[in-house]
Design an enzyme around this catalytic site. Structure first.
Site, PDB file in Angstrom:
ATOM      1  N   LEU A 229      11.031 -20.312  -4.436  1.00  0.00           N
ATOM      2  CA  LEU A 229      10.117 -19.549  -3.541  1.00  0.00           C
ATOM      3  C   LEU A 229       8.590 -19.577  -4.388  1.00  0.00           C
ATOM      4  CD1 LEU A 229       9.588 -16.946  -1.976  1.00  0.00           C
ATOM      5  CD2 LEU A 229      10.151 -15.391  -3.738  1.00  0.00           C
TER       6      LEU A 229
ATOM      7  N   ASP B 299       0.861  -1.103  -0.048  1.00  0.00           N
ATOM      8  CA  ASP B 299       0.037   0.043   0.013  1.00  0.00           C
ATOM      9  C   ASP B 299       1.010   1.056   0.083  1.00  0.00           C
ATOM     10  OD1 ASP B 299      -2.214   1.663   0.137  1.00  0.00           O
ATOM     11  OD2 ASP B 299      -2.912   1.054   2.072  1.00  0.00           O
TER      12      ASP B 299
ATOM     13  N   HIS C   7       2.653   3.331  -8.969  1.00  0.00           N
ATOM     14  CA  HIS C   7       2.176   1.899  -9.297  1.00  0.00           C
ATOM     15  C   HIS C   7       3.570   1.052  -9.989  1.00  0.00           C
ATOM     16  CE1 HIS C   7      -1.518   2.111  -7.616  1.00  0.00           C
ATOM     17  NE2 HIS C   7      -2.244   2.566  -8.684  1.00  0.00           N
TER      18      HIS C   7
ATOM     19  N   ARG D  31      -5.482  -2.010   8.597  1.00  0.00           N
ATOM     20  CA  ARG D  31      -6.568  -2.749   8.264  1.00  0.00           C
ATOM     21  C   ARG D  31      -6.109  -3.976   7.576  1.00  0.00           C
ATOM     22  NH1 ARG D  31      -7.971   2.103   6.825  1.00  0.00           N
ATOM     23  NH2 ARG D  31      -7.511   1.988   4.723  1.00  0.00           N
TER      24      ARG D  31
ATOM     25  N   GLU E  35       0.955 -13.076  12.387  1.00  0.00           N
ATOM     26  CA  GLU E  35       1.494 -11.952  13.135  1.00  0.00           C
ATOM     27  C   GLU E  35       1.257 -10.535  12.211  1.00  0.00           C
ATOM     28  OE1 GLU E  35       2.372 -11.267  16.297  1.00  0.00           O
ATOM     29  OE2 GLU E  35       2.252 -13.431  16.670  1.00  0.00           O
TER      30      GLU E  35
HETATM   31  C1  FPP Z   1      -1.967   0.202  -3.183  1.00  0.00           C
HETATM   32  O1  FPP Z   1      -1.526   1.478  -3.414  1.00  0.00           O
HETATM   33  C2  FPP Z   1      -1.393  -0.517  -4.397  1.00  0.00           C
HETATM   34  C3  FPP Z   1      -2.206  -1.206  -5.443  1.00  0.00           C
HETATM   35  C4  FPP Z   1      -3.710  -1.000  -5.263  1.00  0.00           C
HETATM   36  C5  FPP Z   1      -1.575  -2.007  -6.401  1.00  0.00           C
HETATM   37  C6  FPP Z   1      -0.452  -2.849  -6.245  1.00  0.00           C
HETATM   38  C7  FPP Z   1       0.268  -3.007  -7.547  1.00  0.00           C
HETATM   39  C8  FPP Z   1       1.598  -3.072  -7.634  1.00  0.00           C
HETATM   40  C9  FPP Z   1       2.558  -2.919  -6.600  1.00  0.00           C
HETATM   41  C10 FPP Z   1       1.721  -3.125  -9.084  1.00  0.00           C
HETATM   42  C11 FPP Z   1       2.612  -4.364  -9.621  1.00  0.00           C
HETATM   43  C12 FPP Z   1       1.946  -5.715  -9.317  1.00  0.00           C
HETATM   44  C13 FPP Z   1       2.456  -6.952  -9.828  1.00  0.00           C
HETATM   45  C14 FPP Z   1       1.749  -8.389  -9.344  1.00  0.00           C
HETATM   46  C15 FPP Z   1       3.115  -6.801 -10.910  1.00  0.00           C
HETATM   47  P1  FPP Z   1      -2.609   2.492  -3.457  1.00  0.00           P
HETATM   48  O2  FPP Z   1      -2.791   3.157  -4.997  1.00  0.00           O
HETATM   49  O3  FPP Z   1      -3.740   2.328  -2.813  1.00  0.00           O
HETATM   50  O4  FPP Z   1      -1.905   3.769  -2.717  1.00  0.00           O
HETATM   51  P2  FPP Z   1      -2.296   5.107  -1.731  1.00  0.00           P
HETATM   52  O5  FPP Z   1      -3.186   4.408  -0.615  1.00  0.00           O
HETATM   53  O6  FPP Z   1      -1.246   5.783  -1.261  1.00  0.00           O
HETATM   54  O7  FPP Z   1      -3.256   5.665  -2.755  1.00  0.00           O
END
Ligand code: FPP
Length: 244
Positions: A135, A24, A41, A194, A207
């Site tokens: 892994l 996140d 992202h 959360r 954990e």
């Molecule tokens: C949360 O940050 C992140 C996501 C919803 C996407 C996670 C995806 C990646 C890291 C892309 C790569 C994944 C793969 C499998 C190649 P957010 O956008 O909710 O951040 P914020 O809470 O700061 O807005």
């Protein structure tokens, strides 16, 4: 994969066998830099490489990442499209290296609604890496914990499972994580506290390690610190501590 960047002595520590991560903070990471959300992202996807390398180096057996939740479809269409493109690109660019590294890819979730091309890439990646055993990388993609439980219940009804034969282990065998141990450690980056519908059955006794660090900045050192913190916890699984 040894990494001498800095010496991190894991010798005295127990390594969690299964680590799950809620990645996140990509959006906030980008905002802090005056960049669009998709840049966050992209940085988050690049960070995956560091964390996979560190997981292999530290001897973690299973890494589960929350890449896209069933709720994420509700984000602006442009952002959803950007995320799908990033995931497809990671599969194109990283698959060879992941395979060479001994990573076995699994998918947790439902492919309904996902573009055929991306579905094909995911199936191809799973097929190519299925015999690797260094892994296990579970990618929770179009995943929701409640949807996973409903999916399991539907399957059990279809299989006409008799109520008296239903046990926790039988139930677990109907989940996307069938055959795998539950996560020992669940990490959530960006300071949120959360569980957000992630592995809600499997994480019952995990954990939980929240960290304020945004996902793109959560590197090898931060993973090491999470393992150290995990070692300082006492896992009791609902029991009491023995007193002399
Ligand atoms: C949360 O940050 C992140 C996501 C919803 C996407 C996670 C995806 C990646 C890291 C892309 C790569 C994944 C793969 C499998 C190649 P957010 O956008 O909710 O951040 P914020 O809470 O700061 O807005």
């Amino acid at each position: 994969m040894p990494n001498n960047e800095t010496l991190l002595d894991l010798e005295p520590y127990r390594i969690p066998q299964h680590v799950a991560i809620i990645m996140d903070g990509n959006g906030r990471w980008a905002k802090k830099r005056g960049l669009p959300r998709h840049a966050g992202h992209r940085a988050g996807a690049e960070n995956l490489r560091r964390i996979i390398n560190a997981s292999v180096e530290f001897g973690i057996n299973i890494l589960t990442i929350y890449a896209f939740s069933t709720e994420n479809w509700g984000r602006p269409e442009r952002e959803v499209r950007a995320l799908m493109k990033i995931i497809a690109r990671v599969l194109d660019q990283e698959l060879k290296e992941l395979n060479a590294q001994g990573v076995c890819l699994h998918h947790l979730g439902d492919m309904t609604g996902v573009e055929q091309d991306l579905q094909d890439k995911v199936h191809n990646a799973i097929e190519l890496t299925k015999n690797n055993n260094r892994l296990i990388l579970n990618v929770a993609f179009n995943y929701g914990g409640r949807a996973e439980i409903l999916h399991a219940v539907r399957q059990m009804l279809a299989d006409e499972i008799a109520p008296e034969t239903l046990s926790e282990s039988l139930f677990s065998s109907y989940l996307f994580t069938r055959g795998l141990p539950d996560p020992d450690l669940v990490i959530r980056t960006s300071g949120e506290l959360r569980i957000s519908n992630f592995l809600i059955w499997q994480a019952a006794y995990s954990e939980f390690y929240p960290t304020p660090v945004y996902w793109p900045d959560f590197g090898r050192k931060e993973l090491y610190e999470a393992i150290v913190a995990f070692n300082q916890r006492e896992r009791r699984f609902g029991l009491v501590t023995e007193t002399p």
